[in-house]
Enzyme design. Structure first.
Site, short mmCIF file in Angstrom:
data_model
loop_
_atom_site.label_atom_id
_atom_site.label_comp_id
_atom_site.label_asym_id
_atom_site.label_seq_id
_atom_site.Cartn_x
_atom_site.Cartn_y
_atom_site.Cartn_z
N SER A 1 0.84 -1.20 0.00
CA SER A 1 0.00 0.00 0.00
C SER A 1 0.87 1.24 0.00
O SER A 1 2.01 1.21 0.47
CB SER A 1 -0.90 0.01 1.24
OG SER A 1 -1.59 1.25 1.37
N TYR B 1 -1.84 -0.93 10.23
CA TYR B 1 -1.96 -1.14 8.78
C TYR B 1 -0.70 -0.64 8.07
O TYR B 1 -0.12 -1.34 7.24
CB TYR B 1 -3.20 -0.41 8.25
CG TYR B 1 -3.42 -0.57 6.78
CD1 TYR B 1 -3.92 -1.75 6.25
CD2 TYR B 1 -3.14 0.48 5.90
CE1 TYR B 1 -4.13 -1.90 4.89
CE2 TYR B 1 -3.34 0.34 4.54
CZ TYR B 1 -3.84 -0.84 4.04
OH TYR B 1 -4.04 -0.99 2.68
#
Length: 259
Positions: free
Chosen positions: A139, A152
């Site tokens: 990401s 995350y």
């Protein structure tokens, strides 16, 4: 000739979103695609719609990977896509001060442990032939700090680094097994729906969420899938240990003109 003709491709988290788009593109490119997901009902439905095979897989569980290895002992392409943000059950604290250890570990178990196990499976499934492509979906959040989603961001940063370790390890063994990471930013998948809603202000909400993106729009799952197809193909034979950012120019800097 389709780019993935007769290549056996395993995609995790393929029931929806980016994983489903990748599985669809691989199928269109001639790949023999095995979809996997923890959601057996949605995964089977997605596979049936494509005419592909589905196998249930909880990427956190070593036993599930062992069963996959028994069912699919050889693979040409493995995409480790399955991931969570930590907010699937609602808004909870994920900042560095208030996040609980259990919530921190839950995110890393899926995102990082799942990718580690997926890479280990892929090496075992590819090393006899000595060739293959491992694609890890990281990401943009793994390249910058995200105060409100620390677990995350941490897990995705670790995926980036582990991808490089896997790439170098495979090269050391003399294998042509490549490993690369893909770093999407805001991609319009169902995960955004709770924030966007379906009211008259949906377009305004969408614009606000991508206001800092130079291209001023969300990316599409199909655009991530196009990059994955390239990395999976023989066209990318000299690409390993690198990352591809799909972020509408976000990490390039500011597109604002000087005053």
């Amino acid at each position: 000739m389709q780019r993935l003709q007769s290549k056996l491709c395993v995609v995790t988290g393929a029931a929806r979103g980016i994983g489903h788009a990748i599985a669809t593109r691989f199928h269109e490119e001639g790949g023999i695609v095995v979809l996997t997901d923890i959601d057996a009902h949605a995964g089977q439905a997605a596979a049936d719609a494509l005419g592909c095979r589905f196998l249930p897989l909880d990427v956190r569980e070593e036993g599930d990977w062992a069963r996959l290895a028994a069912e699919v002992p050889v693979a040409d392409v493995v995409v480790n896509n399955a991931g969570v943000t930590g907010f699937e059950g609602g808004m909870v604290a994920h900042d560095p001060e208030h996040a609980s250890l259990d919530d921190w570990r839950a995110v890393h178990a899926v995102n990082l442990d799942g990718t580690f196990l997926g890479c280990r499976y892929a090496i075992g499934a590819m090393k006899v032939a000595g060739t293959g492509s491992i694609i890890n979906i990281a990401s943009r959040s793994g390249l910058v700090g995200i105060p409100g989603a620390a677990a995350y961001a941490s897990s995705k940063a670790a995926i980036r680094n582990h991808s490089k370790s896997v790439a170098l390890y495979c090269a050391q063994q003399g294998w042509r097994i490549r490993c690369n990471s893909v770093h999407p930013a805001a991609i319009l998948t169902p995960i955004w729906e709770p924030m966007l809603g379906d009211g008259p202000d949906r377009e305004a909400r969408m614009a606000a969420l991508v206001a800092d993106t130079p291209l001023k729009r969300f990316g599409l799952p199909e655009e991530v899938a196009a990059v994955a197809a390239m990395l999976a193909s023989d066209e990318a034979a000299y690409l390993t240990g690198t990352e591809v950012n799909i972020d509408g120019g976000l990490l390039a800097g500011s597109a604002a003109a000087p005053g």
